[in-house]
Write a protein that holds these residues in place. Structure first.
Motif, PDB file in Angstrom:
ATOM      1  N   LEU A 354      90.360  51.442 -74.281  1.00  0.00           N
ATOM      2  CA  LEU A 354      91.583  50.636 -74.143  1.00  0.00           C
ATOM      3  C   LEU A 354      92.802  50.805 -75.070  1.00  0.00           C
ATOM      4  O   LEU A 354      92.611  51.946 -75.566  1.00  0.00           O
ATOM      5  N   MET A 355      93.303  49.732 -75.223  1.00  0.00           N
ATOM      6  CA  MET A 355      94.121  49.819 -76.017  1.00  0.00           C
ATOM      7  C   MET A 355      94.264  48.406 -76.348  1.00  0.00           C
ATOM      8  O   MET A 355      95.359  47.352 -75.715  1.00  0.00           O
ATOM      9  N   GLY A 356      94.155  48.419 -77.685  1.00  0.00           N
ATOM     10  CA  GLY A 356      94.495  47.722 -79.351  1.00  0.00           C
ATOM     11  C   GLY A 356      92.964  46.521 -79.057  1.00  0.00           C
ATOM     12  O   GLY A 356      93.301  45.616 -79.075  1.00  0.00           O
ATOM     13  N   GLY A 357      91.911  47.893 -78.331  1.00  0.00           N
ATOM     14  CA  GLY A 357      90.751  46.879 -78.243  1.00  0.00           C
ATOM     15  C   GLY A 357      90.846  45.982 -76.441  1.00  0.00           C
ATOM     16  O   GLY A 357      89.993  44.628 -76.387  1.00  0.00           O
ATOM     17  N   ARG A 358      91.649  45.815 -76.026  1.00  0.00           N
ATOM     18  CA  ARG A 358      91.589  45.555 -74.665  1.00  0.00           C
ATOM     19  C   ARG A 358      92.150  46.568 -74.210  1.00  0.00           C
ATOM     20  O   ARG A 358      92.782  47.802 -73.612  1.00  0.00           O
ATOM     21  N   LEU A 359      92.020  46.085 -71.839  1.00  0.00           N
ATOM     22  CA  LEU A 359      92.553  46.926 -70.858  1.00  0.00           C
ATOM     23  C   LEU A 359      93.956  47.605 -70.727  1.00  0.00           C
ATOM     24  O   LEU A 359      93.963  48.773 -70.624  1.00  0.00           O
ATOM     25  N   ALA A 360      95.081  46.423 -71.081  1.00  0.00           N
ATOM     26  CA  ALA A 360      96.326  46.243 -71.016  1.00  0.00           C
ATOM     27  C   ALA A 360      96.595  45.633 -72.604  1.00  0.00           C
ATOM     28  O   ALA A 360      96.076  44.503 -73.088  1.00  0.00           O
ATOM     29  N   PRO A 361      97.938  45.885 -72.857  1.00  0.00           N
ATOM     30  CA  PRO A 361      98.666  45.560 -74.002  1.00  0.00           C
ATOM     31  C   PRO A 361      98.723  44.349 -73.470  1.00  0.00           C
ATOM     32  O   PRO A 361      99.356  43.630 -72.469  1.00  0.00           O
ATOM     33  N   PRO A 362      99.316  42.999 -74.402  1.00  0.00           N
ATOM     34  CA  PRO A 362      99.883  42.179 -74.208  1.00  0.00           C
ATOM     35  C   PRO A 362     100.922  42.295 -73.528  1.00  0.00           C
ATOM     36  O   PRO A 362     101.557  42.916 -73.575  1.00  0.00           O
ATOM     37  N   GLN A 363     101.658  41.039 -72.372  1.00  0.00           N
ATOM     38  CA  GLN A 363     102.292  41.472 -71.481  1.00  0.00           C
ATOM     39  C   GLN A 363     104.162  41.240 -71.896  1.00  0.00           C
ATOM     40  O   GLN A 363     105.295  41.828 -71.481  1.00  0.00           O
TER      41      GLN A 363
END
Length: 500
Positions: A354-363
């Motif tokens: 993960l990256m910051g608790g999600r699969l991808a950082p915010p757009q």
């Protein structure tokens, strides 16, 4: 001793004996066994080079007498060198039929492989130089005089004063001591000297092999191209370092003194190309030699190895195409790592997967408008891809996962019974090695990320990328058909055996 020398010692040769000696194809090394005592040192060895194409009986009789009188009987044993003696390969000597092309001998292959090992070493040393932030310690490019480091305390102080004028010293290392400066100086100096050593170790043997005509017809252009690229690599390295010494960095808010990630990627990418070229060419030359002399190809051996039928198999053709695509993907993934290193992007999001608790950082973080320089924002996409540390790390992750998945899929193909039966044994072994190295590389990458880029792990990760590329290059070479020169020599050898 020559015939003339023997004659001056009072030895007379009968015409029939001379005809027997001259009938051999190669040199005849004589061992003379006296039936009675003969003066010591009169005749130790007789060497005769023939001018005919066929050899006669291996034992010839030689009768002569010395000036004192008395017959002496000698037996002449002909140890004729075989017509395909490896020492005569790739020489334009009279012992090689004129219609056969030059075939590079094993020393050429060993030289190229050794050169690739040196390039591998300079890549690793360059990675450590970057990780220790030593690359900007030498502020001048002196290809000749720069071979020697400062030899006196006064010279060290001069170099230190030059470093004090750089943005890196003013913004980051303003409290560094002279002894600490020596440490980073020697790191960069060692990297540059190793690069010069590679140039000498490659160019001098290349000139020797070219003059002695030891290179297969297809090699000179490739190798001279590598030599030019090797020379350009030194200039490119200085061009990269120069980008971190520009005074404009002092006027940019928040700027960090570092080399341009674009120039770093170009420098590293050129090193990868040189490494793959030297290694692949060297392995191909070695495999060609083995095929020509022993018939060994792809892990198979014998006079009737059906390499052509194997390479024409649709399954093998498909596997070869996939292997080339995977090699390109490995190269692209390694190149993206240069952007990660150039922007210190590995210090962000130190977790996986993960990256910051999600699969991808915010757009809005992946494609931040802060990186666009064009008034209309037309450069938003590509500048974020190459200049935004968050996006650069995300791209490297995606490429790494894709590379690993593709390697695992290609390895799984080799486990299929039909594919396993169609592939050469050497190709199957290289695919196993590639998949094993891909697993090691993934573990090194994750460890580097989780532990905040420690130098030993990060250096091992960069070396792992070279090792993975190595296995892929060897896989491609194992699926390569023998060269034209090797095929010609093999056919000539088989024809010679058929007549024997």
């Amino acid at each position: 001793m020559t015939f003339f020398g023997a004659w001056t010692q009072g030895i007379r040769f009968s015409p029939r004996s001379l005809q027997s000696i001259l009938a051999g194809r190669s040199c005849l090394r004589a061992q003379l066994h006296q039936s009675s005592a003969l003066s010591r040192g009169v005749f130790r060895e007789l060497i005769c080079r023939s001018k005919t194409a066929t050899s006669s009986s291996p034992i010839a009789s030689l009768r002569f007498a010395n000036l004192r009188g008395g017959e002496r009987h000698f037996s002449l044993r002909a140890s004729c060198r075989p017509p395909f003696d490896p020492r005569f390969f790739s020489r334009n000597a009279s012992t090689i039929p004129a219609e056969l092309p030059v075939l590079s001998p094993p020393p050429v292959a060993r030289w190229l492989i050794l050169s690739s090992v040196l390039v591998f070493a300079v890549i690793v040393v360059g990675g450590v130089t970057r990780l220790t932030e030593s690359g900007l310690s030498i502020t001048e490019w002196r290809p000749i005089t720069g071979v020697l480091p400062p030899l006196s305390e006064a010279e060290w102080k001069v170099e230190f004063e030059k470093y004090k004028a750089t943005p890196e010293f003013k913004l980051m290392n303003h409290s560094i001591t002279l002894n600490e400066f020596k440490d980073i100086f020697y790191m960069e100096w060692g990297h540059r000297v190793l690069g010069r050593l590679i140039g000498v170790a490659f160019i001098l043997p290349l000139a020797y092999f070219a003059v002695r005509k030891r290179l297969t017809a297809t090699l000179p252009k490739q190798l001279f191209g590598m030599a030019l690229l090797l020379g350009a690599q030194g200039a490119l390295g200085w061009y990269m370092v120069k980008s971190g010494l520009e005074d404009s960095l002092m006027d940019t808010p928040g700027a960090v003194p570092r080399v341009s990630q674009y120039r770093l990627a170009a420098h590293l990418g050129t090193a990868f190309v040189l490494y793959a070229g030297m290694l692949g060419t060297g392995m191909a030359a070695l495999y060609d030699w083995r095929y020509a002399t022993t018939g060994k190809w792809g892990g198979l051996m014998g006079d009737n190895v059906q390499w052509k039928a194997m390479l024409e198999n649709p399954l093998v053709k498909r596997f070869s195409r996939y292997s080339k695509a995977l090699t390109a993907l490995v190269f692209l993934t390694a190149l993206s790592g240069a952007f990660v290193a150039g922007l210190d992007a590995g210090l962000l999001y130190n977790e996986f997967p993960l990256m910051g608790g999600r699969l991808a950082p915010p757009q809005d973080e992946l494609f931040s408008k802060a990186y666009a320089k064009a008034p209309d924002g037309s450069d938003l996409w590509w500048r974020n891809i190459f200049e935004n540390p968050t996006t650069v790390q995300f791209d490297h992750r995606c490429l790494a996962i894709t590379t690993y998945t593709a390697t695992a899929a290609l390895y799984a193909m080799t486990r299929n019974p039909a594919m396993r039966a169609a592939l050469p044994p050497l190709a199957r072994r290289m695919m196993v090695a590639a998949f094993g190295m891909a697993n090691v590389q993934v573990l090194l990458g994750i460890g580097t990320l989780l532990y905040l880029v420690p130098i030993p792990l990060a250096a091992a990760h960069q070396a792992g990328s070279v090792m993975l590329l190595t296995t892929m290059v060897q896989l491609l070479v194992s699926l390569r058909r023998p060269g034209a020169a090797a095929r010609a020599w093999r056919q000539a050898l088989l024809a010679k055996r058929g007549k024997a």
